[in-house]
Design an enzyme around this catalytic site. Structure first.
Site, PDB file in Angstrom:
ATOM      1  N   SER A 168     -21.898 -44.901 -10.733  1.00  0.00           N
ATOM      2  CA  SER A 168     -22.706 -46.122 -10.675  1.00  0.00           C
ATOM      3  C   SER A 168     -21.956 -47.310 -10.088  1.00  0.00           C
ATOM      4  CB  SER A 168     -23.219 -46.493 -12.072  1.00  0.00           C
ATOM      5  OG  SER A 168     -22.180 -47.008 -12.870  1.00  0.00           O
TER       6      SER A 168
ATOM      7  N   LYS B 122     -19.075 -51.906 -15.960  1.00  0.00           N
ATOM      8  CA  LYS B 122     -20.118 -52.560 -15.170  1.00  0.00           C
ATOM      9  C   LYS B 122     -19.692 -53.979 -14.803  1.00  0.00           C
ATOM     10  CE  LYS B 122     -23.347 -49.334 -15.256  1.00  0.00           C
ATOM     11  NZ  LYS B 122     -22.400 -48.283 -15.619  1.00  0.00           N
TER      12      LYS B 122
END
Length: 236
Positions: free
Chosen positions: A157, A195
């Site tokens: 991701s 993230k």
């Protein structure tokens, strides 16, 4: 080494089996561990099964057998309710110039031994790990001051930020972050993910660097910063 949640669930299942002769339902497990959804219980059950503590019996509803309990070395340091866990524990790597500690099997005086604390998801959040497995040798000038640790990246991701599956993320331990920082975020005290951190009004956004993944918007009380990415260690 079990996480606090894994240990609590194993203990709860074992006690219920002794008392009633049948394991608790997933709803009972969810309520006992104060989790928001049964998906967290599924992850914990899978982790306990993979580590050999329980066995799910096929073709039988609610059929769980406790195979073993952890010895003293496999128990969390504090398993009582209300204990605030940290996904990263232990003695972390510190830069101590002019005599940095060399890594295992590495006698380069310009390197520092940084503990590898487990795996971090760059994808769907995975259960936070708290065990130190080994160390890696990192140039001291990469780290700067403070405490540091490394986490093995799992998932894709963050590929557009140059973070690949299998990379070792070098993290500076910190509990605060600025908008735009790439962070280790602990979600609901049980899942960790790598993230980009941003504030959106009263909420926190955890942004992937891959269009195939969605941004997660969460209230601040569900997110705890465990550190900021300062570099990557990659083997070719």
């Amino acid at each position: 080494m079990l996480t606090r949640k894994q240990f609590e669930l194993l203990k709860f299942i074992n006690e219920r089996l002794k008392e009633a002769g049948v394991p608790p339902s997933f709803d009972e497990m969810k309520d006992a561990l104060d989790l928001r959804s049964k998906s967290g219980i599924h992850r914990l059950i899978t982790a306990l099964e993979e580590r050999g503590f329980i066995r799910r019996l096929p073709n039988r509803a609610r059929a769980i057998e406790v195979i073993k309990l952890p010895d003293t070395g496999g128990m969390p340091g504090n398993s009582r309710r209300g204990f605030t866990p940290s996904v990263i524990e232990g003695n972390l790597g510190k830069v101590r110039p002019p005599s940095p500690t060399p890594a295992e099997d590495d006698h380069d005086r310009g390197s520092v031994a940084v503990p590898v604390m487990g795996r971090i998801a760059a994808g769907t959040p995975i259960e936070a790990l708290q065990s130190r497995s080994h160390t890696i040798s990192v140039p001291a000038d990469m780290l700067g001051s403070g405490e540091h640790y490394a986490l093995e990246v799992r998932g894709d991701s963050m590929v557009e930020a140059g973070i690949l599956d299998g990379d070792m993320a070098l993290i500076q331990k910190n509990d605060v972050a600025d908008t735009g920082d790439i962070v280790v975020a602990l979600i609901d005290e049980e899942e960790a993910t790598l993230k980009r951190f941003r504030r959106r009004g009263a909420s926190i956004a955890l942004e992937p660097a891959n269009a195939a993944y969605e941004v997660r918007i969460l209230p601040p009380n569900r997110v705890r910063i465990q550190g900021k990415l300062i570099g990557l260690y990659r083997k070719y």
